[in-house]
Design an enzyme around this catalytic site. Structure first.
Site, PDB file in Angstrom:
ATOM      1  N   GLU A 123       0.825  -1.211   0.000  1.00 48.39           N
ATOM      2  CA  GLU A 123       0.000   0.000   0.000  1.00 48.39           C
ATOM      3  C   GLU A 123       0.858   1.260   0.000  1.00 48.39           C
ATOM      4  O   GLU A 123       0.569   2.222  -0.718  1.00 48.39           O
ATOM      5  CB  GLU A 123      -0.943  -0.001   1.210  1.00 48.39           C
ATOM      6  CG  GLU A 123      -2.003  -1.085   1.119  1.00 48.39           C
ATOM      7  CD  GLU A 123      -2.997  -1.002   2.258  1.00 48.39           C
ATOM      8  OE1 GLU A 123      -4.085  -0.445   2.054  1.00 48.39           O
ATOM      9  OE2 GLU A 123      -2.692  -1.503   3.363  1.00 48.39           O
ATOM     10  N   GLU A 143      -3.984 -10.076   3.688  1.00 45.78           N
ATOM     11  CA  GLU A 143      -5.074  -9.645   4.575  1.00 45.78           C
ATOM     12  C   GLU A 143      -6.159 -10.715   4.676  1.00 45.78           C
ATOM     13  O   GLU A 143      -6.722 -10.933   5.755  1.00 45.78           O
ATOM     14  CB  GLU A 143      -5.686  -8.329   4.058  1.00 45.78           C
ATOM     15  CG  GLU A 143      -4.867  -7.100   4.365  1.00 45.78           C
ATOM     16  CD  GLU A 143      -3.755  -6.826   3.361  1.00 45.78           C
ATOM     17  OE1 GLU A 143      -3.467  -7.704   2.521  1.00 45.78           O
ATOM     18  OE2 GLU A 143      -3.161  -5.735   3.418  1.00 45.78           O
TER      19      GLU A 143
END
Ligand code: 1HE
Length: 269
Positions: A123, A143
């Site tokens: 990210e 995730e």
């Protein structure tokens, strides 16, 4: 927090997990928490925000890299277990704020990637403007496996690079992509040999620092907004920023230099 002043040329208080260094007009910000594989804890994220907020005016580009075997293992998972829902939202928003200072900060940022670029590590890389990947790089969004979701702007920025479909696959199946695949799909712009990333990143950042400031501003602040607007808004915004850029003294001097055969030609690399 410790002031990153000693020898670094910066008067910015940084946590121990970040190091800053100056190479002329280029700043190098290094994730320096390799014993935790550069996992991003709160002090690191706040330090990143502080660094980009307080960049000295004479810095024209930044290189972001990581110490050790991996660029970043993402979110520091040890911080996660105690958070309730409101705290979780505040935490995600703190990442958004910090990464916004990278993506829409004052100067272009070149990320130099190697080893694991996973979860929040991917990210933060996506918030940078240029990505150089060493061949050791691999990309993952674990995730799904961890029972969480991206929270550092990944659901907005990553589909722009690789598309929603590939991101879904990464999150649902835990699939990883290697450096060559990442280059082909759009994670990285440059693929280099192991150990060659920083030199390439600094070379690119130095070249970027030599651009007219108004052009760099237009590219990082205006281009992404045009790309996300409706075409009619995009065209008129393009005309406005083009006129602003070419009206700048720096542009006039550069165009004159070309016409007087003092500027380099645009040749094949
Ligand atoms: C960590 C973290 C971490 C390592 N948070 N402590 N990210 C992940 O799911 C990736 C988790 N990490 C790993 O899979 C592996 O650590 C690596 C493949 C990156 C590296 O493996 P390795 O064998 O070199 O190192 P290690 O032995 O696993 O880790 C070394 C130490 O770093 C160890 O701590 P120690 O005290 O036992 O020495 C690890 O616990 C620690 N460590 N990664 C905390 N991530 C805003 S939302 C974003 C959501 C996400 O980012 S989810 C993805 C999380």
């Amino acid at each position: 927090m410790s002031a990153a002043t000693s020898g670094s040329g910066f008067d910015i208080a940084l946590p121990a997990s970040l190091k800053a260094e100056r190479r002329g007009e280029v700043a190098i910000l290094t994730l320096a928490r390799s014993h935790k594989r550069n996992a991003l804890d709160d002090p690191t994220v706040f330090g990143i925000e502080a660094f980009f907020t307080a960049l000295p005016d004479d810095i024209k580009a930044v290189v972001l890299n990581g110490e050790g075997e991996h660029f970043s293992a993402g979110l520091d998972l040890s911080e996660l277990s105690e958070r309730d829902v409101p705290q979780g939202i505040a935490h995600s928003r703190s990442w958004h704020r910090a990464f916004e200072h990278i993506e829409f900060g004052r100067v272009p940022v070149v990320a130099v990637l190697h080893g694991a670029v996973v979860g929040g590590g991917l990210e933060i890389a996506a918030a940078c403007h240029i990505r150089v990947a060493e061949r050791s790089t691999y990309y993952a969004l674990p995730e799904g496996t961890r029972g969480i979701f991206v929270g550092g702007g990944g659901s907005v920025r990553l589909p722009r690079l690789i598309g929603v479909s590939r991101m879904m696959d990464m999150m649902l199946t835990g699939r990883t992509y290697d450096a060559e695949e990442g280059q082909a799909f759009g994670f990285s712009h440059y693929l280099v040999a192991p150990g060659a990333g920083l030199a390439k990143g600094v070379e690119l950042a130095t070249r970027i620092a030599g651009n007219a400031p108004m052009t760099n501003f237009a590219v990082i602040q205006v281009l992404p907004r045009i790309a996300e607007s409706d075409p009619a808004t995009g065209y008129i915004t393009e005309s406005l920023i083009a006129a602003i850029a070419q009206g700048d003294d720096e542009a006039k001097a550069r165009l004159k230099a070309f016409l007087e055969k003092r500027a380099p030609k645009t040749l094949r690399n």
